[in-house]
Motif scaffolding. Sequence first.
Motif, PDB file in Angstrom:
ATOM      1  N   ILE A 202       8.204  87.658  61.051  1.00 39.86           N
ATOM      2  CA  ILE A 202       7.508  88.619  61.249  1.00 39.86           C
ATOM      3  C   ILE A 202       8.424  90.046  60.672  1.00 39.86           C
ATOM      4  O   ILE A 202      10.207  90.294  61.033  1.00 39.86           O
ATOM      5  N   ASN A 203       7.882  91.154  60.084  1.00 36.41           N
ATOM      6  CA  ASN A 203       7.699  92.335  58.916  1.00 36.41           C
ATOM      7  C   ASN A 203       8.492  91.204  57.973  1.00 36.41           C
ATOM      8  O   ASN A 203       9.692  92.088  58.006  1.00 36.41           O
ATOM      9  N   GLY A 204       8.637  90.420  57.792  1.00 32.02           N
ATOM     10  CA  GLY A 204       9.554  89.955  56.979  1.00 32.02           C
ATOM     11  C   GLY A 204      10.721  88.748  57.072  1.00 32.02           C
ATOM     12  O   GLY A 204      11.663  88.733  55.999  1.00 32.02           O
ATOM     13  N   ASN A 205      10.443  89.046  58.250  1.00 27.09           N
ATOM     14  CA  ASN A 205      12.088  88.102  58.764  1.00 27.09           C
ATOM     15  C   ASN A 205      11.812  86.312  58.436  1.00 27.09           C
ATOM     16  O   ASN A 205      10.726  86.943  59.628  1.00 27.09           O
ATOM     17  N   ARG A 206      11.951  85.672  58.002  1.00 30.11           N
ATOM     18  CA  ARG A 206      11.888  84.632  58.697  1.00 30.11           C
ATOM     19  C   ARG A 206      11.834  84.147  60.526  1.00 30.11           C
ATOM     20  O   ARG A 206      12.945  84.636  60.134  1.00 30.11           O
ATOM     21  N   GLU A 207      11.200  83.305  60.916  1.00 28.82           N
ATOM     22  CA  GLU A 207      11.380  83.249  62.047  1.00 28.82           C
ATOM     23  C   GLU A 207      11.326  82.396  62.623  1.00 28.82           C
ATOM     24  O   GLU A 207      11.656  81.795  63.636  1.00 28.82           O
ATOM     25  N   THR A 242       3.896  73.572  67.516  1.00 24.94           N
ATOM     26  CA  THR A 242       5.177  74.831  67.294  1.00 24.94           C
ATOM     27  C   THR A 242       6.597  74.169  66.517  1.00 24.94           C
ATOM     28  O   THR A 242       6.619  73.262  67.954  1.00 24.94           O
ATOM     29  N   PRO A 243       7.406  74.219  65.903  1.00 20.64           N
ATOM     30  CA  PRO A 243       8.177  73.980  65.383  1.00 20.64           C
ATOM     31  C   PRO A 243       8.908  75.829  66.513  1.00 20.64           C
ATOM     32  O   PRO A 243       8.402  76.305  66.702  1.00 20.64           O
ATOM     33  N   PRO A 244      10.947  75.175  65.985  1.00 21.72           N
ATOM     34  CA  PRO A 244      11.080  76.139  66.591  1.00 21.72           C
ATOM     35  C   PRO A 244      10.937  77.959  66.274  1.00 21.72           C
ATOM     36  O   PRO A 244      10.901  77.781  65.123  1.00 21.72           O
ATOM     37  N   GLY A 245      11.958  78.776  66.966  1.00 26.04           N
ATOM     38  CA  GLY A 245      11.745  79.826  66.269  1.00 26.04           C
ATOM     39  C   GLY A 245      10.752  80.799  66.751  1.00 26.04           C
ATOM     40  O   GLY A 245      10.624  82.359  66.521  1.00 26.04           O
ATOM     41  N   VAL A 246      10.012  80.812  68.176  1.00 26.14           N
ATOM     42  CA  VAL A 246       9.328  81.863  68.309  1.00 26.14           C
ATOM     43  C   VAL A 246      10.290  82.547  69.475  1.00 26.14           C
ATOM     44  O   VAL A 246      11.245  82.256  69.698  1.00 26.14           O
ATOM     45  N   GLY A 247       9.250  84.064  69.700  1.00 25.27           N
ATOM     46  CA  GLY A 247      10.131  84.928  70.170  1.00 25.27           C
ATOM     47  C   GLY A 247      10.920  84.546  71.420  1.00 25.27           C
ATOM     48  O   GLY A 247      11.747  85.080  71.864  1.00 25.27           O
ATOM     49  N   MET A 248      10.103  83.679  71.812  1.00 27.24           N
ATOM     50  CA  MET A 248      10.351  83.508  73.417  1.00 27.24           C
ATOM     51  C   MET A 248      12.465  82.726  73.404  1.00 27.24           C
ATOM     52  O   MET A 248      13.082  82.694  74.139  1.00 27.24           O
ATOM     53  N   GLY A 249      12.382  81.706  72.669  1.00 28.71           N
ATOM     54  CA  GLY A 249      13.943  81.553  72.510  1.00 28.71           C
ATOM     55  C   GLY A 249      14.572  81.748  71.909  1.00 28.71           C
ATOM     56  O   GLY A 249      15.815  81.242  71.655  1.00 28.71           O
ATOM     57  N   LYS A 258       5.466  93.245  69.419  1.00 27.47           N
ATOM     58  CA  LYS A 258       5.080  95.216  69.424  1.00 27.47           C
ATOM     59  C   LYS A 258       3.892  95.761  68.057  1.00 27.47           C
ATOM     60  O   LYS A 258       4.106  95.280  67.490  1.00 27.47           O
ATOM     61  N   PRO A 259       3.200  96.630  68.874  1.00 26.17           N
ATOM     62  CA  PRO A 259       3.008  97.384  68.104  1.00 26.17           C
ATOM     63  C   PRO A 259       3.217  97.544  66.541  1.00 26.17           C
ATOM     64  O   PRO A 259       3.911  98.038  66.315  1.00 26.17           O
ATOM     65  N   GLY A 260       2.513  97.608  65.256  1.00 28.08           N
ATOM     66  CA  GLY A 260       2.997  97.932  64.320  1.00 28.08           C
ATOM     67  C   GLY A 260       3.804  96.441  63.559  1.00 28.08           C
ATOM     68  O   GLY A 260       4.320  96.949  62.436  1.00 28.08           O
ATOM     69  N   ASP A 261       3.835  95.710  64.701  1.00 29.56           N
ATOM     70  CA  ASP A 261       4.382  93.991  63.862  1.00 29.56           C
ATOM     71  C   ASP A 261       3.602  93.818  63.050  1.00 29.56           C
ATOM     72  O   ASP A 261       2.463  93.950  62.718  1.00 29.56           O
ATOM     73  N   VAL A 262       4.130  92.951  61.772  1.00 30.44           N
ATOM     74  CA  VAL A 262       3.580  92.204  60.522  1.00 30.44           C
ATOM     75  C   VAL A 262       3.428  91.047  60.327  1.00 30.44           C
ATOM     76  O   VAL A 262       5.253  90.599  60.253  1.00 30.44           O
ATOM     77  N   ILE A 263       2.788  90.135  61.449  1.00 29.39           N
ATOM     78  CA  ILE A 263       3.194  88.675  60.947  1.00 29.39           C
ATOM     79  C   ILE A 263       2.015  88.041  59.911  1.00 29.39           C
ATOM     80  O   ILE A 263       1.368  87.591  59.414  1.00 29.39           O
ATOM     81  N   THR A 264       2.618  87.388  58.992  1.00 26.72           N
ATOM     82  CA  THR A 264       2.626  86.239  57.913  1.00 26.72           C
ATOM     83  C   THR A 264       3.205  84.958  57.866  1.00 26.72           C
ATOM     84  O   THR A 264       4.114  84.472  59.051  1.00 26.72           O
ATOM     85  N   LEU A 265       2.410  83.645  58.064  1.00 26.78           N
ATOM     86  CA  LEU A 265       2.638  82.831  58.113  1.00 26.78           C
ATOM     87  C   LEU A 265       2.034  81.349  57.599  1.00 26.78           C
ATOM     88  O   LEU A 265       0.954  81.853  56.812  1.00 26.78           O
ATOM     89  N   GLU A 272      -2.166  80.875  53.264  1.00 21.78           N
ATOM     90  CA  GLU A 272      -1.804  81.895  54.255  1.00 21.78           C
ATOM     91  C   GLU A 272      -2.668  82.949  55.292  1.00 21.78           C
ATOM     92  O   GLU A 272      -3.387  82.830  54.339  1.00 21.78           O
ATOM     93  N   GLN A 273      -1.808  83.364  56.794  1.00 20.14           N
ATOM     94  CA  GLN A 273      -2.432  84.674  57.110  1.00 20.14           C
ATOM     95  C   GLN A 273      -1.491  85.299  56.811  1.00 20.14           C
ATOM     96  O   GLN A 273      -0.258  85.652  56.768  1.00 20.14           O
ATOM     97  N   ARG A 274      -2.149  85.978  56.763  1.00 17.51           N
ATOM     98  CA  ARG A 274      -1.584  88.055  57.897  1.00 17.51           C
ATOM     99  C   ARG A 274      -2.581  88.158  58.762  1.00 17.51           C
ATOM    100  O   ARG A 274      -3.536  88.817  58.613  1.00 17.51           O
ATOM    101  N   GLN A 275      -1.512  89.326  59.518  1.00 17.22           N
ATOM    102  CA  GLN A 275      -1.890  90.090  60.820  1.00 17.22           C
ATOM    103  C   GLN A 275      -1.238  91.180  61.063  1.00 17.22           C
ATOM    104  O   GLN A 275       0.009  91.549  61.420  1.00 17.22           O
ATOM    105  N   VAL A 276      -1.898  92.559  61.600  1.00 14.95           N
ATOM    106  CA  VAL A 276      -1.014  92.972  61.970  1.00 14.95           C
ATOM    107  C   VAL A 276      -1.329  93.620  63.167  1.00 14.95           C
ATOM    108  O   VAL A 276      -2.614  93.127  64.241  1.00 14.95           O
ATOM    109  N   VAL A 277      -0.628  93.975  64.345  1.00 13.96           N
ATOM    110  CA  VAL A 277      -0.461  93.836  65.490  1.00 13.96           C
ATOM    111  C   VAL A 277      -0.964  94.790  65.969  1.00 13.96           C
ATOM    112  O   VAL A 277      -0.004  96.200  65.574  1.00 13.96           O
ATOM    113  N   TYR A 278      -1.532  95.216  67.014  1.00 15.16           N
ATOM    114  CA  TYR A 278      -2.288  96.588  67.727  1.00 15.16           C
ATOM    115  C   TYR A 278      -2.009  96.854  69.545  1.00 15.16           C
ATOM    116  O   TYR A 278      -2.172  95.525  69.633  1.00 15.16           O
TER     117      TYR A 278
END
Length: 287
Positions: A202-207, A242-249, A258-265, A272-278
């Motif tokens: 998320i936004n370049g940070n490994r989650e 899914t493996p661990p590291g979701v936001g809920m945990g 939140k809007p503006g977040d960038v998800i890469t996976l 690979e995928q890349r999504q922008v959150v709106y």
Amino acid sequence: MKLIRHGVKGSEKPAFVHTDGTVRDLSGIVDDITSELFVNGELDKLLEVDPLELPVVDLDRIGVPWVGAGKFIAIGLNYADHAAEANMPIPPEPIVFSKMLSCMSGCNDPVVLPKGSTKSDWEVELGVVIGKRARYVTEQDALSYVAGYCIVNDLSEREYQLERGGTWDKGKGCDTFGPIGPWLVTKDEITDPQNLHMWLDINGNREQVGNTKTMIFSVAHLISYLSKFMTLEPGDLITTGTPPGVGMGKKPFPRFLKPGDVITLGIERLGEQRQVVYEWDEKLIDI
């Protein structure tokens, strides 16, 4: 073979990724990449095509890599360490729920938060696409029913999923909450689906970091298990947890999209995928 569909939503064209990295057009050979190609050896015929004789494609938008899914089946809490972070017991049998077909989107399409969402979350998952009709199949034979594999981001609105009563489905089927692809990788390229590295930023940070070898229930087990409760048809998609590291945990506080977040996976060998959150904007749903 890495199958891909590209172009304007609803008018995608078929192609595949050559070993040299170029994307080659298949529209002169097949009208589209459909579930019908998975049966009667039709998919194998594409492997016989000389890719150097096909035009190179300049990709624009990437769509869902096939059409014809009749079911989008999901498995919950299928990694022991993810169950632990969710403070839930390891299930004695697979937890099964549905994602709606209308949530399926291209791998880089916008992620649009539902109106009023405050707890939307991410989940990198291995997707399994069924290649032939499966009823009461054995675990030993189960992988022979696979057409291929893909990446799924099993986006989830946790309030809808866990706090609004009823089943998990409410939080799983929101529009744009099922990015798939970029490719459908045919099973001949993935000899062992239980040893694939996976990650999400998320936004370049490994989650999230994980490997499919830590699944509680293997791909073969899931196909066999599900085939006892429903007929699996060519084109059906199973997303396997899914493996661990979701936001809920996240500790000490959950962290949601939140809007503006960038998800890469990504998943090893699947792209690979890349999504922008709106925030909610109906015009973004059908891009």
